[in-house]
Scaffold this motif. Structure first.
Motif, mmCIF file in Angstrom:
data_model
loop_
_atom_site.group_PDB
_atom_site.id
_atom_site.type_symbol
_atom_site.label_atom_id
_atom_site.label_comp_id
_atom_site.label_asym_id
_atom_site.label_seq_id
_atom_site.Cartn_x
_atom_site.Cartn_y
_atom_site.Cartn_z
ATOM 1 N N GLY A 6 40.070 40.512 40.589
ATOM 2 C CA GLY A 6 39.630 41.192 39.384
ATOM 3 C C GLY A 6 39.794 40.293 38.167
ATOM 4 N N SER B 26 35.056 44.635 41.490
ATOM 5 C CA SER B 26 35.710 45.934 41.551
ATOM 6 C C SER B 26 36.355 46.146 42.895
ATOM 7 C CB SER B 26 34.671 47.044 41.311
ATOM 8 O OG SER B 26 34.089 46.895 40.043
ATOM 9 N N ALA C 72 33.214 45.879 31.887
ATOM 10 C CA ALA C 72 33.891 45.612 33.155
ATOM 11 C C ALA C 72 34.901 44.475 33.034
ATOM 12 C CB ALA C 72 32.868 45.278 34.231
ATOM 13 N N THR D 81 44.436 49.633 47.249
ATOM 14 C CA THR D 81 43.790 48.369 46.922
ATOM 15 C C THR D 81 44.713 47.250 47.360
ATOM 16 O OG1 THR D 81 44.718 48.395 44.690
ATOM 17 C CG2 THR D 81 42.514 49.291 44.951
ATOM 18 N N SER E 54 37.355 53.673 37.800
ATOM 19 C CA SER E 54 36.814 52.857 38.890
ATOM 20 C C SER E 54 36.300 53.701 40.054
ATOM 21 C CB SER E 54 37.880 51.879 39.397
ATOM 22 O OG SER E 54 38.869 52.547 40.170
ATOM 23 N N THR F 173 42.739 43.001 44.453
ATOM 24 C CA THR F 173 43.157 43.082 43.053
ATOM 25 C C THR F 173 43.156 41.709 42.403
ATOM 26 O OG1 THR F 173 44.559 44.942 43.650
ATOM 27 C CG2 THR F 173 44.999 43.909 41.545
ATOM 28 N N ARG G 126 32.226 59.030 33.648
ATOM 29 C CA ARG G 126 33.497 58.541 33.108
ATOM 30 C C ARG G 126 34.187 59.592 32.237
ATOM 31 N NH1 ARG G 126 32.431 52.223 31.266
ATOM 32 N NH2 ARG G 126 32.655 51.320 33.361
ATOM 33 N N SER H 28 35.445 51.482 44.517
ATOM 34 C CA SER H 28 34.688 51.817 43.325
ATOM 35 C C SER H 28 33.206 51.632 43.527
ATOM 36 C CB SER H 28 35.168 50.976 42.140
ATOM 37 O OG SER H 28 34.851 49.637 42.317
ATOM 38 N N SER H 29 32.793 50.571 44.202
ATOM 39 C CA SER H 29 31.388 50.336 44.399
ATOM 40 C C SER H 29 30.776 51.383 45.296
ATOM 41 C CB SER H 29 31.167 48.938 44.995
ATOM 42 O OG SER H 29 31.843 48.824 46.225
ATOM 43 N N ALA I 115 42.338 53.500 34.375
ATOM 44 C CA ALA I 115 41.500 52.468 34.985
ATOM 45 C C ALA I 115 41.109 52.845 36.408
ATOM 46 C CB ALA I 115 42.234 51.125 34.971
ATOM 47 N N PRO J 57 39.100 46.325 32.652
ATOM 48 C CA PRO J 57 39.256 47.702 33.111
ATOM 49 C C PRO J 57 40.641 48.284 32.864
ATOM 50 C CG PRO J 57 39.269 46.192 34.975
ATOM 51 C CD PRO J 57 38.880 45.390 33.766
ATOM 52 N N SER K 232 30.134 54.368 43.182
ATOM 53 C CA SER K 232 29.075 54.165 42.216
ATOM 54 C C SER K 232 27.710 54.235 42.859
ATOM 55 C CB SER K 232 29.260 52.802 41.525
ATOM 56 O OG SER K 232 30.478 52.774 40.859
#
Length: 421
Positions: A209, A2, A342, A201, A138, A206, A145, A6-7, A134, A345, A10
């Motif tokens: 991914g 990711s 995942a 990003t 993310s 990217t 979500r 995003s991490s 997406a 995405p 999360s």
């Protein structure tokens, strides 16, 4: 892998993530406001467009169909084509193309060029929906979500309340081209918002991914197709009726034309309320929310068919239909991401966009068939109810399959524990 942002999101504590979504998600929702305004505003400007470009109103109506078809095709194609590019850069370029399409459309001297502009704008719109969804997903944890998707869908709901009627009023007073200029300006503002607030990003991040070949594997999963069919049936049922709401109100219920905007605004207000509530409920009670929304929408459509001769009831039910329909919309979107996992995405968002717009295309066509067949406008409500009940069946099948999968997974875990012990 990711994107870096995003991490971090999360890993945030549950209380923090539930209390407030990232600002970037709201910026994406605001951009969707411009996209939604463009998608539906021509429904109130067809006579002006037809008169100015010297075509019939049905021919002018094809500009709406062209947009829907462009959305169906554009979402997966552009998601695949831009999958290796930085997402923020992709969103910026898509908004730029969308804005340029409306500038050229505002200057179009003939129908053919305007038609092309609508298709190009639809492709950019579809790409933004897919990539933007997406990005929104993310930026939030798994249990937020549906809330993130509710914000994006909320942009569409607000467009139905203010943008579409506003575009119609602007176009009727200053000419239909002024509405195109206004949408171009809104898109430009959204572009600036994306540049300022959506996290960057890098190409390297990217590139790490999922590859397109890996993402395409989601279409081997029956659950993805079932979730997509559920969305398409839901959208087809809703738009089978909603597309012909105006003539039903005037020709069948006997209301004056001035009541049509009232019914449309009530539908939009209901949609906004349903989206807000559905986004909060679906993260914790996915299938319960889908059952409630789909069953209620089917029930409202049946009531419309039964009470069509009571004008006040039909206008009120239009608002209730907006609420019931959009109560399940965030969950239907989030469900696609859940079953795609995942591994895909971007294509997950593209699949949801295509499914919704497939329904948006099939619904009016199916409604037209029953009208042309002599059954009348009332049967658009009956047929809509049948299609939404089909979506309810699809949600039930998804729930059963998901429960069976969890049971198998638990059984496998117990077996592993027994063997190792």
């Amino acid at each position: 892998m990711s994107p870096p942002h995003s991490s971090a999101t999360s890993d945030a504590p549950d209380g923090a993530t539930r209390s407030r979504l990232p600002l970037a998600v709201y910026v994406l929702g605001a951009a969707v406001f411009a996209l939604g305004t463009s998608e539906f505003m021509l429904s109130g400007l067809l006579p002006e467009v037809a008169d100015d470009l010297h075509v019939s109103i049905p021919t002018a109506g094809l500009l709406i169909s062209a947009f829907a078809i462009g959305m169906v095709v554009g979402a997966p194609v552009l998601a695949a084509a831009t999958g290796r590019l930085p997402r923020r850069l992709t969103l910026v370029w898509l908004l730029a193309v969308f804005a340029a399409g409306h500038v050229v459309g505002a200057l179009a001297p003939n129908y053919a060029l305007l038609f092309v502009c609508r298709v190009v704008s639809a492709l950019a719109c579809a790409g933004f929906w897919a990539v933007g969804a997406a990005v929104a997903i993310s930026l939030v944890p798994h249990d937020a979500r549906a809330r993130a998707m509710a914000v994006m869908i909320g942009g569409l709901s607000i467009a139905n309340i203010t943008g579409v009627p506003g575009g119609a009023v602007l176009g009727q007073s200053l000419g239909w081209r002024s509405a195109f200029w206004a949408v171009a300006l809104l898109a430009a503002i959204g572009l600036v918002g994306v540049l300022l607030f959506v996290p960057h990003t890098t190409r390297e991040a990217t590139a790490e991914g999922p590859r397109l070949r890996d993402e395409l594997r989601i279409y081997r999963r029956g659950m993805v197709w079932l979730a997509s069919a559920t969305i398409a049936l839901f959208a087809a049922g809703t738009f089978c009726f909603f597309s012909y709401l105006a003539p039903l109100l005037t020709d069948v219920s006997g209301l004056a034309e001035g009541w049509v905007p009232v019914a449309l605004v009530l539908y939009g207000v209901g949609a906004l309320g349903g989206t807000a509530l559905g986004g909060r409920l679906a993260d914790q009670h996915m299938f319960g929310t889908l059952y409630a929304g789909l069953a209620s929408a089917a029930g409202v459509l049946v009531l419309v068919a039964l009470l069509v001769s009571v004008p006040a009831a039909v206008v009120t039910l239009a608002g209730l239909l907006g609420f019931a329909s959009f109560l399940c919309a965030p969950g239907l979107n989030a469900r696609i991401f859940n079953v795609a996992g995942a591994a895909a995405p971007t294509l997950a968002g593209a699949t949801a966009t295509s499914a919704f717009n497939t329904g948006n295309t099939i619904g009016p066509w199916a409604g037209g068939l029953v009208i042309d067949g002599g059954l009348g406008y009332v049967w658009t409500a009956w047929l809509g109810a049948i299609l939404v009940l089909g979506a309810l069946g699809g949600a039930w099948l998804q729930s059963r399959t998901a429960s069976r999968s969890r049971l198998v997974a638990r059984s496998g875990l117990v077996s592993d524990v027994r063997v190792t012990s």
